[in-house]
Scaffold this motif. Structure first.
Motif, PDB file in Angstrom:
ATOM      1  N   PHE A   1      39.312  -7.996 135.737  1.00  0.00           N
ATOM      2  CA  PHE A   1      39.705  -6.845 135.274  1.00  0.00           C
ATOM      3  C   PHE A   1      38.845  -5.826 134.805  1.00  0.00           C
ATOM      4  O   PHE A   1      38.468  -5.762 133.501  1.00  0.00           O
ATOM      5  CB  PHE A   1      41.093  -7.049 134.111  1.00  0.00           C
ATOM      6  CG  PHE A   1      42.327  -7.255 134.839  1.00  0.00           C
ATOM      7  CD1 PHE A   1      42.996  -6.457 135.727  1.00  0.00           C
ATOM      8  CD2 PHE A   1      42.862  -8.436 134.659  1.00  0.00           C
ATOM      9  CE1 PHE A   1      44.013  -6.627 136.172  1.00  0.00           C
ATOM     10  CE2 PHE A   1      44.049  -8.939 134.975  1.00  0.00           C
ATOM     11  CZ  PHE A   1      44.586  -8.033 135.943  1.00  0.00           C
ATOM     12  N   GLY A   2      37.953  -5.213 135.590  1.00  0.00           N
ATOM     13  CA  GLY A   2      36.876  -4.286 135.045  1.00  0.00           C
ATOM     14  C   GLY A   2      37.153  -2.867 135.651  1.00  0.00           C
ATOM     15  O   GLY A   2      38.244  -2.493 136.071  1.00  0.00           O
ATOM     16  N   PRO A   3      36.530  -1.838 135.351  1.00  0.00           N
ATOM     17  CA  PRO A   3      35.226  -1.902 134.742  1.00  0.00           C
ATOM     18  C   PRO A   3      35.485  -1.727 133.138  1.00  0.00           C
ATOM     19  O   PRO A   3      36.311  -1.816 132.712  1.00  0.00           O
ATOM     20  CB  PRO A   3      34.339  -0.851 135.285  1.00  0.00           C
ATOM     21  CG  PRO A   3      35.699   0.257 135.562  1.00  0.00           C
ATOM     22  CD  PRO A   3      36.785  -0.606 135.904  1.00  0.00           C
ATOM     23  N   GLY A   4      33.944  -2.042 132.350  1.00  0.00           N
ATOM     24  CA  GLY A   4      34.275  -1.947 131.091  1.00  0.00           C
ATOM     25  C   GLY A   4      34.219  -3.086 130.235  1.00  0.00           C
ATOM     26  O   GLY A   4      34.807  -4.294 130.987  1.00  0.00           O
ATOM     27  N   GLU A   5      33.917  -3.263 129.002  1.00  0.00           N
ATOM     28  CA  GLU A   5      33.853  -4.186 128.352  1.00  0.00           C
ATOM     29  C   GLU A   5      35.538  -4.616 127.915  1.00  0.00           C
ATOM     30  O   GLU A   5      36.322  -3.632 127.946  1.00  0.00           O
ATOM     31  CB  GLU A   5      33.222  -4.371 126.899  1.00  0.00           C
ATOM     32  CG  GLU A   5      31.908  -4.202 127.173  1.00  0.00           C
ATOM     33  CD  GLU A   5      31.077  -5.547 127.721  1.00  0.00           C
ATOM     34  OE1 GLU A   5      31.577  -6.697 127.367  1.00  0.00           O
ATOM     35  OE2 GLU A   5      30.217  -5.186 128.478  1.00  0.00           O
ATOM     36  N   GLU A   6      36.082  -5.874 127.835  1.00  0.00           N
ATOM     37  CA  GLU A   6      37.424  -6.296 127.488  1.00  0.00           C
ATOM     38  C   GLU A   6      37.790  -5.758 126.141  1.00  0.00           C
ATOM     39  O   GLU A   6      37.189  -5.809 125.369  1.00  0.00           O
ATOM     40  CB  GLU A   6      37.355  -7.961 127.502  1.00  0.00           C
ATOM     41  CG  GLU A   6      38.688  -8.335 127.361  1.00  0.00           C
ATOM     42  CD  GLU A   6      39.053  -9.584 127.336  1.00  0.00           C
ATOM     43  OE1 GLU A   6      40.315 -10.356 127.087  1.00  0.00           O
ATOM     44  OE2 GLU A   6      38.390 -10.292 127.904  1.00  0.00           O
ATOM     45  N   GLY A   7      38.673  -5.013 126.041  1.00  0.00           N
ATOM     46  CA  GLY A   7      39.308  -4.318 124.917  1.00  0.00           C
ATOM     47  C   GLY A   7      39.015  -3.159 124.935  1.00  0.00           C
ATOM     48  O   GLY A   7      39.377  -2.158 124.178  1.00  0.00           O
ATOM     49  N   SER A   8      37.880  -2.584 125.677  1.00  0.00           N
ATOM     50  CA  SER A   8      37.753  -0.998 125.824  1.00  0.00           C
ATOM     51  C   SER A   8      38.955  -0.006 126.683  1.00  0.00           C
ATOM     52  O   SER A   8      39.728  -0.689 127.198  1.00  0.00           O
ATOM     53  CB  SER A   8      36.457  -0.892 126.565  1.00  0.00           C
ATOM     54  OG  SER A   8      36.639  -0.903 128.076  1.00  0.00           O
ATOM     55  N   GLU A   9      38.819   1.114 126.124  1.00  0.00           N
ATOM     56  CA  GLU A   9      39.942   2.172 126.631  1.00  0.00           C
ATOM     57  C   GLU A   9      39.886   2.003 128.219  1.00  0.00           C
ATOM     58  O   GLU A   9      40.814   1.979 128.752  1.00  0.00           O
ATOM     59  CB  GLU A   9      39.765   3.379 126.293  1.00  0.00           C
ATOM     60  CG  GLU A   9      40.664   4.306 126.834  1.00  0.00           C
ATOM     61  CD  GLU A   9      40.752   5.774 126.034  1.00  0.00           C
ATOM     62  OE1 GLU A   9      41.313   6.711 126.817  1.00  0.00           O
ATOM     63  OE2 GLU A   9      39.760   5.905 125.357  1.00  0.00           O
ATOM     64  N   THR A  10      38.529   2.030 128.893  1.00  0.00           N
ATOM     65  CA  THR A  10      38.597   1.966 130.277  1.00  0.00           C
ATOM     66  C   THR A  10      38.909   0.593 130.778  1.00  0.00           C
ATOM     67  O   THR A  10      39.858   0.714 131.700  1.00  0.00           O
ATOM     68  CB  THR A  10      36.915   2.131 130.594  1.00  0.00           C
ATOM     69  OG1 THR A  10      36.488   3.394 130.227  1.00  0.00           O
ATOM     70  CG2 THR A  10      36.966   1.857 132.414  1.00  0.00           C
TER      71      THR A  10
ATOM     72  N   GLN B   1      31.109  -9.575 138.515  1.00  0.00           N
ATOM     73  CA  GLN B   1      32.662  -9.124 138.180  1.00  0.00           C
ATOM     74  C   GLN B   1      33.058  -8.362 139.389  1.00  0.00           C
ATOM     75  O   GLN B   1      34.229  -8.481 139.910  1.00  0.00           O
ATOM     76  CB  GLN B   1      32.633  -8.407 137.047  1.00  0.00           C
ATOM     77  CG  GLN B   1      33.976  -7.873 136.580  1.00  0.00           C
ATOM     78  CD  GLN B   1      34.304  -7.347 135.235  1.00  0.00           C
ATOM     79  OE1 GLN B   1      34.080  -8.052 134.458  1.00  0.00           O
ATOM     80  NE2 GLN B   1      34.345  -6.001 135.239  1.00  0.00           N
ATOM     81  N   GLU B   2      32.394  -7.385 140.073  1.00  0.00           N
ATOM     82  CA  GLU B   2      32.687  -6.650 141.074  1.00  0.00           C
ATOM     83  C   GLU B   2      32.916  -7.376 142.082  1.00  0.00           C
ATOM     84  O   GLU B   2      34.123  -7.022 143.052  1.00  0.00           O
ATOM     85  CB  GLU B   2      31.703  -5.395 141.418  1.00  0.00           C
ATOM     86  CG  GLU B   2      32.214  -4.373 142.319  1.00  0.00           C
ATOM     87  CD  GLU B   2      31.002  -3.466 142.678  1.00  0.00           C
ATOM     88  OE1 GLU B   2      31.358  -2.376 143.534  1.00  0.00           O
ATOM     89  OE2 GLU B   2      29.813  -3.583 141.982  1.00  0.00           O
TER      90      GLU B   2
END
Length: 331
Positions: free
Chosen positions: A123-132, A83-84
Motif C-alpha cells: 500500500f504505497g506510495p508514501g510513508e505508512e500513516g501519511s495522508e497519501t 515496494q512498487e
C-alpha cells in the motif's frame, strides 16, 4: 436445451474432442508432478511461478498449488523487490484471480488467494500513516468493494462472494455505514426473495443497528415482519425466507408475537394447504409457546393443532416420518 436443435457430431469430431480431453489430462498430470517436485525442493523460481499459473488455469481447486504459489511470492519474488514492484506483482495476482472468478465464482481457493494478496499489498506510495498512503489504501479497498458488487450482480446468491464482502467491509479504512449495507441487502432481496445470503447479511446488520441504537428496534422489527411476510406469501416454498422469519421471531419470542405469527402463517396455510414450511413453522412456534407459557389459555388449542399438523406432516413428508412421530411425544 428446449428449442435448440441437436447437431449430431461426426466420429471425427468426437475423436478430436476425446484427444483434446486426453491432452488436457496429460498436461495436468505432467504439471502436477513437476510442481509437487519443485515444492518439495523449495524451488521458488519464476519458472515455478509460471507453471503454477498454467496448472491453476486447468484446475483452480488444487489448493496445494495455491499455497505453493504464495510461498514462491513470499520467498522468491518479493525478497529484494521494491515496494512498487511488489505492488505490481500483486496487482497482477488480483487480475488473475478476477479472471478466474468469472469462470469459477464458487471456488473457495480463488477467493482465499485474493484475500491473501490484499493483506500483503504494501500500500504505497508514501510513508505508512501519511495522508497519501491513507488515500491510496482507501481507494484500493473501495475498488475491492466495487469488484465484489459486480460479482454479486452476476450471481446475487453466491455465498462465497457474500462472505468475501463481509471481509472487505470489515477491512475498509473508512467504514461503510451499516445503513448503507442494510439498503444493499434490501436491493438484493427485492430482486430475489430466494437470496439466503442477503437475508443472512441483513440479520447481521440489523443486530448491529439495534445494538448501537441507530435504528429503533421495535419499529424496524415490525417493518422486517412486513417484509418477510410479503416474501412468505410470494415464495412460500423458499427456505431462506422461513429461516429469516425464525431468526426474527427467535430474537424476541414474546407471547403476543408468537400467537400473531402462528395466526399469520395459519392464514397462509389455508391458501397453501400442502405447504410443509407453513406446517413446520406453526409446529416450531407452537412448541416454543408451549414451553414458555404452558399454563396460558391458548396452550390446549395449540397443543391439539400441533398434534394434527404433525400427523399431516407424516403423510406429506414420509422421509421424516419418524422425526414427526418423535416430536409428537414432546408436545
Amino acid at each position: 436445451m428446449h428449442g435448440v436443435k441437436r447437431v449430431k457430431q461426426t466420429p471425427e469430431a468426437l475423436e478430436a474432442k476425446r484427444q483434446k480431453e486426453r491432452a488436457k489430462i496429460h498436461e495436468f498430470l505432467d504439471l502436477s508432478d513437476k510442481l509437487l517436485t519443485r515444492r518439495k525442493d523449495s524451488d521458488f523460481s519464476e519458472e515455478s511461478f509460471k507453471l503454477t499459473t498454467r496448472l491453476l488455469h486447468i484446475n483452480p481447486e488444487f489448493y496445494t498449488i495455491w499455497n505453493f504459489r504464495r510461498n514462491i511470492l513470499t520467498n522468491g519474488l518479493f525478497p529484494g523487490s521494491t515496494q512498487e514492484k511488489v505492488n505490481n506483482i500483486l496487482a497482477g495476482e488480483l487480475m488473475m484471480t478476477m479472471t478466474a472468478l468469472k469462470s469459477h465464482p464458487k471456488v473457495y481457493w480463488i477467493w482465499n488467494h485474493r484475500r491473501w494478496c490484499l493483506e500483503n499489498v504494501p500500500f504505497g506510495p508514501g510513508e505508512e500513516g501519511s495522508e497519501t498512503y491513507q488515500q491510496w489504501r482507501t481507494a484500493a479497498w473501495d475498488n475491492e468493494l466495487f469488484v465484489v458488487e459486480r460479482l454479486l450482480d452476476a450471481d446475487a446468491r453466491n455465498f462465497l462472494a457474500w462472505g468475501y464482502r463481509r471481509y472487505v467491509l470489515a477491512s475498509m479504512p473508512v467504514p461503510r455505514s451499516d445503513a448503507s449495507e442494510l439498503a444493499y441487502t434490501t436491493k438484493k432481496i427485492g430482486a430475489n426473495f430466494s437470496n439466503f445470503s442477503a437475508w443472512h447479511q441483513r440479520s447481521k446488520v440489523l443486530t448491529k443497528l439495534w445494538a448501537d441504537g441507530t435504528l429503533n428496534e421495535k419499529t424496524s422489527r415490525e417493518a422486517e415482519f412486513d417484509l418477510v411476510t410479503n416474501a412468505m406469501y410470494t415464495e412460500p416454498a423458499d427456505q431462506s425466507v422461513w429461516v429469516y422469519h425464525r431468526w426474527l421471531v427467535g430474537s424476541n419470542p414474546g407471547k403476543s408475537l408468537l400467537l400473531r405469527e402462528i395466526k399469520s402463517i395459519g392464514e397462509l396455510l389455508e391458501e397453501q394447504p400442502d405447504s410443509k414450511w407453513c406446517m413446520e413453522s406453526i409446529v416450531h412456534y407452537a412448541r416454543i409457546f408451549l414451553k414458555l407459557y404452558p399454563e396460558d389459555g391458548a396452550a390446549a388449542g395449540l397443543r391439539e393443532r400441533t398434534h394434527q399438523l404433525l400427523r399431516e406432516l407424516q403423510e406429506l413428508d414420509p422421509f421424516r416420518r419418524q422425526r414427526y412421530i418423535d416430536l409428537r411425544t414432546t408436545v
